[in-house]
Design a protein around this motif. Structure first.
Motif, short mmCIF file in Angstrom:
data_model
loop_
_atom_site.label_atom_id
_atom_site.label_comp_id
_atom_site.label_asym_id
_atom_site.label_seq_id
_atom_site.Cartn_x
_atom_site.Cartn_y
_atom_site.Cartn_z
N SER A 182 7.50 5.10 -39.53
CA SER A 182 7.36 4.04 -38.10
C SER A 182 5.98 3.27 -37.77
O SER A 182 5.14 4.15 -37.85
CB SER A 182 7.71 5.43 -37.10
N GLY A 183 5.92 2.49 -36.93
CA GLY A 183 4.75 2.21 -36.15
C GLY A 183 4.72 0.13 -36.96
O GLY A 183 5.33 0.71 -37.80
N GLU A 205 12.80 1.53 -40.38
CA GLU A 205 11.88 2.24 -38.86
C GLU A 205 12.72 2.82 -38.65
O GLU A 205 13.90 2.88 -38.18
CB GLU A 205 11.59 1.15 -38.09
N SER A 207 12.28 4.57 -35.68
CA SER A 207 12.95 4.06 -33.73
C SER A 207 13.08 2.85 -34.55
O SER A 207 13.07 2.01 -34.91
CB SER A 207 11.08 4.19 -33.27
N TYR A 209 12.84 -1.20 -31.48
CA TYR A 209 11.53 -2.20 -30.87
C TYR A 209 11.84 -2.32 -29.42
O TYR A 209 11.75 -3.19 -28.55
CB TYR A 209 11.48 -3.18 -31.25
N THR A 245 16.06 -0.18 -38.40
CA THR A 245 15.63 0.41 -37.57
C THR A 245 16.70 1.56 -37.16
O THR A 245 17.70 1.99 -37.40
CB THR A 245 15.47 -0.91 -35.96
N HIS A 289 3.71 8.10 -40.33
CA HIS A 289 4.76 7.36 -39.23
C HIS A 289 3.58 7.63 -37.84
O HIS A 289 3.54 8.50 -36.98
CB HIS A 289 5.47 8.92 -39.13
N ASP A 310 2.03 9.04 -28.25
CA ASP A 310 3.01 9.63 -28.82
C ASP A 310 2.36 10.07 -30.02
O ASP A 310 2.92 11.55 -30.49
CB ASP A 310 2.36 8.25 -30.17
N HIS A 391 6.77 4.64 -30.35
CA HIS A 391 6.51 5.06 -32.05
C HIS A 391 6.64 6.36 -32.18
O HIS A 391 6.78 6.96 -33.05
CB HIS A 391 6.37 4.17 -32.64
#
Length: 496
Positions: A182-183, A205, A207, A209, A245, A289, A310, A391
């Motif tokens: 993620s990120g 991913e 998460s 966007y 995603t 991550h 985060d 994220h």
């Protein structure tokens, strides 16, 4: 420029105190060092690497014969300008210096003493001391890793590690590489690998966007970030890379090395959705991550920290980048993850503020240039917070782990052993789990497993966060012989 100017200067590099010692020669540290030097300070720039540039501007060794190393980097012209300024300055670049602690001088002394071991990654094992009136910490960040079955197989590398292999070694982690975690780093890594010839079947991913849309003001104030995303997105489309995603790699398959991964859909809490697992053939996995600020040196000195959106911990800094400890500044990822441009901006502010303090010229910090730097910093920091919030790992990721999954790789402590410590022996925090299982006692001192151990120790529903910063006397592993060689009465110079 020589890799280690201190070798040319011999031991006089450790004699008289400097006005400023900068720890870390990445974007923030390099900018802070040259800014302070140009304002008239004597500056020592210490870094464990043999070259400046940090993790972002890694460059191949000359022996590799790279013709265009700049092709692997974004915004190379900014780095080239910093190197030019460094070469023209009086900064003493102490390359191959592994800093393991910073302390105040003897009683009544207002100077700082920076303790280091020479040699890249401390392998030279020659202890030295650098004295300075002020210190700038620019120690960067490390990757946050969340374990899952098979993550210890050869061929599984950090996302940032894959990029470092390419930038500094001109090698790929494999020919068919899945990029996951993620990120925003994932998009940059995938586009770099694809441009270098790797086949990237998917970017996975966990998460989405859409979180960025919750703060449109931060997006509007940082159009260059949108432009970067469009560049990476276009590169992925050009190379036929699929973006998935709300998905995660929940298992790695293989015997001697990676042969395939299972990618599962995850809900908003990152819990795998039953029946959605799909197998993707590959020979390498680049996974990460997000990043975690490296604050060990600062917290050992009592610097205050703050929780980031985060769930990591970053240093609490004032408007001029000074920590809660007077005379100690920080810039770059130590104050929160934000990228190279933000790091350069913060480095310039910190270098100017240190010069103003040493020279007794507070007007330096009220100049038009510094006001503009602070406005730019605030805009980019707002975007960085938006990015972090978008994220943040969900608590459901622990369901990726079965009891046989190694969590602490150094000590080979499994998820089952940690769960047993919690359920049967009453462990409720990472420290207690460490005492019961040895998780986090290995060479990396919890840098790889700290977030996972803390989350498992906190029980169901806990967010994935590292343990709260501890005040450790040693920021990094250091040979016992180095400690034994120290003379507490010796004020300066190399320790013999």
């Amino acid at each position: 420029m020589p890799d280690s100017p201190s070798d040319e200067r011999a031991d006089d590099a450790y004699g008289a105190p400097y006005d400023l010692a900068v720890i870390g020669a990445g974007c923030a540290g390099l900018t802070g060092a040259v800014t302070a030097s140009e304002l008239g300070l004597s500056v020592a720039l210490l870094d464990t690497s043999g070259q400046v540039g940090g993790q972002f501007y890694r460059t191949p060794a000359p022996a590799l014969g790279a013709v265009r190393p700049e092709a692997l980097h974004h915004d190379w012209s900014a780095f080239a300008d910093l190197r030019r300024r460094l070469e023209a300055s009086a900064v003493v670049h102490l390359a191959g210096h592994h800093v393991w602690t910073v302390a105040r001088g003897s009683e009544g002394d207002t100077e700082w003493v920076v303790h280091a071991v020479t040699g890249v990654d401390g392998c030279g094992e020659r202890p030295v001391r650098v004295r300075a009136r002020t210190v700038l910490l620019a120690t960067g960040a490390s990757e946050r890793q969340l374990p899952f079955p098979g993550w210890t197989l050869p061929g599984v590398v950090g996302a940032g590690g894959a990029q470092a292999m390419l930038k500094s070694g001109l090698v790929l982690p494999g020919r068919r590489v899945v990029v996951a975690g993620s990120g925003p780093l994932l998009l940059a890594v995938a586009s770099s690998l694809a441009a270098a010839g790797a086949r990237v079947p998917a970017v996975v991913e966990a998460s989405g966007y859409l979180g960025y849309a919750r703060r449109p003001g931060a997006l509007a104030a940082n159009p260059h970030k949108l432009a970067e995303a469009l560049v990476h997105g276009a590169a992925l489309l050009r190379h036929g890379v699929r973006l998935r995603t709300r998905s995660a790699v929940t298992r790695v398959h293989g015997t001697a090395r990676v042969e395939a991964v299972t990618v599962s859909r995850v809900d908003r809490d990152w819990r795998p959705v039953q029946g959605t697992g799909r197998r993707i053939a590959c020979d390498a996995l680049a996974v990460g991550h997000g990043l975690v600020p490296q604050t060990e040196l600062a917290t050992s000195l009592g610097c205050a920290t703050r929780r980031t959106p985060d769930g990591t911990y970053a240093l609490e800094l004032d408007g001029l980048q000074e920590t809660s400890v007077p005379g100690l500044w920080a810039a770059g990822e130590t104050g929160g993850i934000g990228g190279a441009q933000l790091a350069r901006t913060e480095g310039a502010i910190a270098g100017t503020a240190a010069a103003a303090r040493v020279l007794g010229q507070p007007a330096l910090t009220r100049s038009r240039r510094v006001r503009e730097l602070r406005r730019r910093r605030d805009r980019m920091r707002a975007f960085a917070d938006t990015m972090a919030a978008a994220h943040v790992p969900g608590p459901g990721w622990v369901q990726w782990l079965n009891d046989a999954t190694d969590v602490c790789r150094c000590e080979e402590v499994t998820a089952g052993a940690i769960r047993e410590a919690v359920a049967d022996y009453g462990a409720r925090d990472a420290r207690t789990v460490k005492l019961l299982t040895r998780a986090g006692m290995g060479w990396c001192q919890g840098r790889m497993c700290g977030a996972a151990v803390a989350c498992l120790a906190a029980g169901p529903g806990a967010a994935s966060v590292p343990p709260s910063p501890e005040r450790r006397p040693l920021a990094v592993p250091v040979p016992l012989g180095v400690l034994g060689a120290l003379d507490p009465d010796e004020a300066d110079g190399p320790v013999s």
